[in-house]
Design a protein around this motif. Structure first.
Motif, PDB file in Angstrom:
ATOM      1  N   LEU A   1       4.630   0.962   1.175  1.00 35.93           N
ATOM      2  CA  LEU A   1       3.852  -0.252   0.934  1.00 35.93           C
ATOM      3  C   LEU A   1       4.642  -1.343   0.213  1.00 35.93           C
ATOM      4  CD1 LEU A   1       0.525   1.496  -0.062  1.00 35.93           C
ATOM      5  CD2 LEU A   1       1.053   0.331   2.078  1.00 35.93           C
ATOM      6  N   LEU A   2       5.615  -0.946  -0.551  1.00 35.01           N
ATOM      7  CA  LEU A   2       6.476  -1.898  -1.252  1.00 35.01           C
ATOM      8  C   LEU A   2       7.929  -1.514  -1.011  1.00 35.01           C
ATOM      9  CD1 LEU A   2       4.719  -2.273  -4.734  1.00 35.01           C
ATOM     10  CD2 LEU A   2       4.962  -4.036  -2.992  1.00 35.01           C
ATOM     11  N   PRO A   3       8.758  -2.429  -0.538  1.00 37.46           N
ATOM     12  CA  PRO A   3      10.146  -2.075  -0.252  1.00 37.46           C
ATOM     13  C   PRO A   3      10.917  -1.664  -1.498  1.00 37.46           C
ATOM     14  CG  PRO A   3       9.833  -4.449  -0.099  1.00 37.46           C
ATOM     15  CD  PRO A   3       8.473  -3.833  -0.262  1.00 37.46           C
ATOM     16  N   PHE A   4      10.436  -2.042  -2.668  1.00 33.90           N
ATOM     17  CA  PHE A   4      11.097  -1.706  -3.927  1.00 33.90           C
ATOM     18  C   PHE A   4      10.373  -0.590  -4.662  1.00 33.90           C
ATOM     19  CE2 PHE A   4       8.774  -5.709  -3.983  1.00 33.90           C
ATOM     20  CZ  PHE A   4       7.717  -5.413  -4.844  1.00 33.90           C
TER      21      PHE A   4
ATOM     22  N   ARG B   1      -1.846   3.479  -9.481  1.00 34.65           N
ATOM     23  CA  ARG B   1      -1.270   3.592  -8.134  1.00 34.65           C
ATOM     24  C   ARG B   1      -2.289   3.316  -7.038  1.00 34.65           C
ATOM     25  NH1 ARG B   1       3.286   7.724  -6.133  1.00 34.65           N
ATOM     26  NH2 ARG B   1       3.251   7.135  -3.963  1.00 34.65           N
ATOM     27  N   ALA B   2      -3.488   3.876  -7.166  1.00 32.78           N
ATOM     28  CA  ALA B   2      -4.509   3.676  -6.132  1.00 32.78           C
ATOM     29  C   ALA B   2      -4.858   2.192  -6.000  1.00 32.78           C
ATOM     30  CB  ALA B   2      -5.745   4.504  -6.441  1.00 32.78           C
ATOM     31  N   MET B   3      -4.978   1.503  -7.125  1.00 30.04           N
ATOM     32  CA  MET B   3      -5.332   0.089  -7.091  1.00 30.04           C
ATOM     33  C   MET B   3      -4.229  -0.743  -6.427  1.00 30.04           C
ATOM     34  SD  MET B   3      -6.167  -2.615 -10.144  1.00 30.04           S
ATOM     35  CE  MET B   3      -4.459  -2.748 -10.651  1.00 30.04           C
ATOM     36  N   VAL B   4      -2.980  -0.530  -6.840  1.00 31.46           N
ATOM     37  CA  VAL B   4      -1.867  -1.316  -6.296  1.00 31.46           C
ATOM     38  C   VAL B   4      -1.662  -1.009  -4.815  1.00 31.46           C
ATOM     39  CG1 VAL B   4       0.613  -1.775  -6.436  1.00 31.46           C
ATOM     40  CG2 VAL B   4      -0.731  -1.553  -8.532  1.00 31.46           C
ATOM     41  N   GLU B   5      -1.745   0.248  -4.437  1.00 33.04           N
ATOM     42  CA  GLU B   5      -1.539   0.603  -3.032  1.00 33.04           C
ATOM     43  C   GLU B   5      -2.673   0.067  -2.157  1.00 33.04           C
ATOM     44  OE1 GLU B   5      -0.582   4.790  -2.830  1.00 33.04           O
ATOM     45  OE2 GLU B   5       1.379   4.435  -3.794  1.00 33.04           O
ATOM     46  N   THR B   6      -3.899   0.079  -2.655  1.00 36.49           N
ATOM     47  CA  THR B   6      -5.020  -0.512  -1.910  1.00 36.49           C
ATOM     48  C   THR B   6      -4.812  -2.018  -1.770  1.00 36.49           C
ATOM     49  OG1 THR B   6      -6.536   1.211  -2.635  1.00 36.49           O
ATOM     50  CG2 THR B   6      -7.518  -0.859  -1.884  1.00 36.49           C
ATOM     51  N   PHE B   7      -4.383  -2.672  -2.842  1.00 38.80           N
ATOM     52  CA  PHE B   7      -4.079  -4.105  -2.799  1.00 38.80           C
ATOM     53  C   PHE B   7      -3.055  -4.397  -1.713  1.00 38.80           C
ATOM     54  CE2 PHE B   7      -1.530  -7.772  -3.921  1.00 38.80           C
ATOM     55  CZ  PHE B   7      -2.466  -8.708  -4.340  1.00 38.80           C
ATOM     56  N   MET B   8      -1.990  -3.622  -1.673  1.00 38.22           N
ATOM     57  CA  MET B   8      -0.917  -3.873  -0.698  1.00 38.22           C
ATOM     58  C   MET B   8      -1.389  -3.575   0.726  1.00 38.22           C
ATOM     59  SD  MET B   8       1.288  -5.324  -2.444  1.00 38.22           S
ATOM     60  CE  MET B   8       2.394  -5.590  -1.067  1.00 38.22           C
TER      61      MET B   8
ATOM     62  N   LEU C   1      -4.395  -4.127   1.778  1.00 38.77           N
ATOM     63  CA  LEU C   1      -5.255  -5.266   2.120  1.00 38.77           C
ATOM     64  C   LEU C   1      -4.448  -6.536   2.398  1.00 38.77           C
ATOM     65  CD1 LEU C   1      -8.140  -4.850  -0.477  1.00 38.77           C
ATOM     66  CD2 LEU C   1      -8.355  -4.714   2.010  1.00 38.77           C
ATOM     67  N   PHE C   2      -3.409  -6.773   1.594  1.00 36.95           N
ATOM     68  CA  PHE C   2      -2.739  -8.066   1.610  1.00 36.95           C
ATOM     69  C   PHE C   2      -1.312  -8.023   2.148  1.00 36.95           C
ATOM     70  CE2 PHE C   2      -6.004  -8.393  -1.721  1.00 36.95           C
ATOM     71  CZ  PHE C   2      -6.796  -9.342  -1.087  1.00 36.95           C
ATOM     72  N   GLY C   3      -0.865  -6.862   2.565  1.00 39.18           N
ATOM     73  CA  GLY C   3       0.452  -6.792   3.222  1.00 39.18           C
ATOM     74  C   GLY C   3       1.517  -6.165   2.367  1.00 39.18           C
ATOM     75  N   GLY C   4       2.143  -5.157   2.901  1.00 40.24           N
ATOM     76  CA  GLY C   4       3.258  -4.498   2.224  1.00 40.24           C
ATOM     77  C   GLY C   4       4.559  -5.069   2.736  1.00 40.24           C
TER      78      GLY C   4
ATOM     79  N   ALA D   1       2.423 -14.259  -0.219  1.00 36.88           N
ATOM     80  CA  ALA D   1       2.025 -14.371   1.186  1.00 36.88           C
ATOM     81  C   ALA D   1       0.532 -14.615   1.347  1.00 36.88           C
ATOM     82  CB  ALA D   1       2.442 -13.112   1.944  1.00 36.88           C
ATOM     83  N   SER D   2      -0.286 -14.021   0.496  1.00 38.00           N
ATOM     84  CA  SER D   2      -1.739 -14.105   0.653  1.00 38.00           C
ATOM     85  C   SER D   2      -2.420 -14.998  -0.383  1.00 38.00           C
ATOM     86  CB  SER D   2      -2.352 -12.707   0.562  1.00 38.00           C
ATOM     87  OG  SER D   2      -2.208 -12.197  -0.767  1.00 38.00           O
ATOM     88  N   GLY D   3      -1.762 -15.207  -1.524  1.00 38.96           N
ATOM     89  CA  GLY D   3      -2.391 -15.935  -2.619  1.00 38.96           C
ATOM     90  C   GLY D   3      -3.311 -15.068  -3.461  1.00 38.96           C
ATOM     91  N   ALA D   4      -3.475 -13.801  -3.099  1.00 36.11           N
ATOM     92  CA  ALA D   4      -4.351 -12.885  -3.823  1.00 36.11           C
ATOM     93  C   ALA D   4      -3.742 -12.517  -5.180  1.00 36.11           C
ATOM     94  CB  ALA D   4      -4.592 -11.618  -3.004  1.00 36.11           C
ATOM     95  N   MET D   5      -4.610 -12.253  -6.144  1.00 38.00           N
ATOM     96  CA  MET D   5      -4.190 -11.932  -7.508  1.00 38.00           C
ATOM     97  C   MET D   5      -4.235 -10.420  -7.740  1.00 38.00           C
ATOM     98  SD  MET D   5      -3.559 -14.915  -8.618  1.00 38.00           S
ATOM     99  CE  MET D   5      -3.468 -14.819 -10.377  1.00 38.00           C
ATOM    100  N   LEU D   6      -3.217  -9.922  -8.411  1.00 36.86           N
ATOM    101  CA  LEU D   6      -3.155  -8.526  -8.838  1.00 36.86           C
ATOM    102  C   LEU D   6      -3.034  -8.541 -10.355  1.00 36.86           C
ATOM    103  CD1 LEU D   6      -2.883  -5.495  -8.165  1.00 36.86           C
ATOM    104  CD2 LEU D   6      -0.416  -5.866  -7.939  1.00 36.86           C
TER     105      LEU D   6
END
Length: 129
Positions: free
Chosen positions: A34-37, A116-123, A125-128, A87-92
């Motif tokens: 979900l995140l390249p880093f 982890r669950a929150m960040v991975e769900t965010f990604m 939804l809004f693109g990894g 990319a999405s303008g969404a806030m984390l």
């Protein structure tokens, strides 16, 4: 270590990586799918690349370290954060934990623990990657 945090909060990747040991390890406990880093990154140059990817993907609106404690070579802290996904303008937003190992004034290992669950769900939804 506090200077490295100040440099990162200011968005200064060049200055931040100067506080890393050449063979440092950075572990972001988020799926690499979900995140390249996400995952574990080894070596100052590779960590610098990961840090630049983070800054390319998110605007850091708040990065506020607190509850900093140390025990020997270990440093533990919490970080309040607010990031805007470019990319999405969404806030984390939220808090995460950092656990660092320091030797001879350099960070040798940094472990970053998010919800982890929150960040991975965010990604998801809004693109990894």
């Amino acid at each position: 270590m506090r200077q490295a945090l100040k440099a990162w909060a200011a968005g200064d990747v060049d200055r931040t990586v100067r506080y890393l040991a050449e063979d440092a390890v950075y572990a972001l406990h988020i799926s690499e799918d979900l995140l390249p880093f996400g995952g574990e990154t080894v070596g100052r140059a590779n960590i610098e690349t990961a840090f630049r990817q983070m800054r390319d993907q998110f605007d850091y609106l708040v990065f506020r370290p607190h509850n900093i404690s140390s025990d020997g070579n270990a440093v533990r802290l919490s970080v309040e954060h607010m990031y805007r996904h470019r990319a999405s303008g969404a806030m984390l937003t939220g808090n995460f934990r950092l656990v660092m190992q320091v030797s001879h004034g350099k960070i040798t290992r940094c472990e970053e623990y998010h919800d982890r669950a929150m960040v991975e769900t965010f990604m998801r939804l809004f693109g990894g990657k």
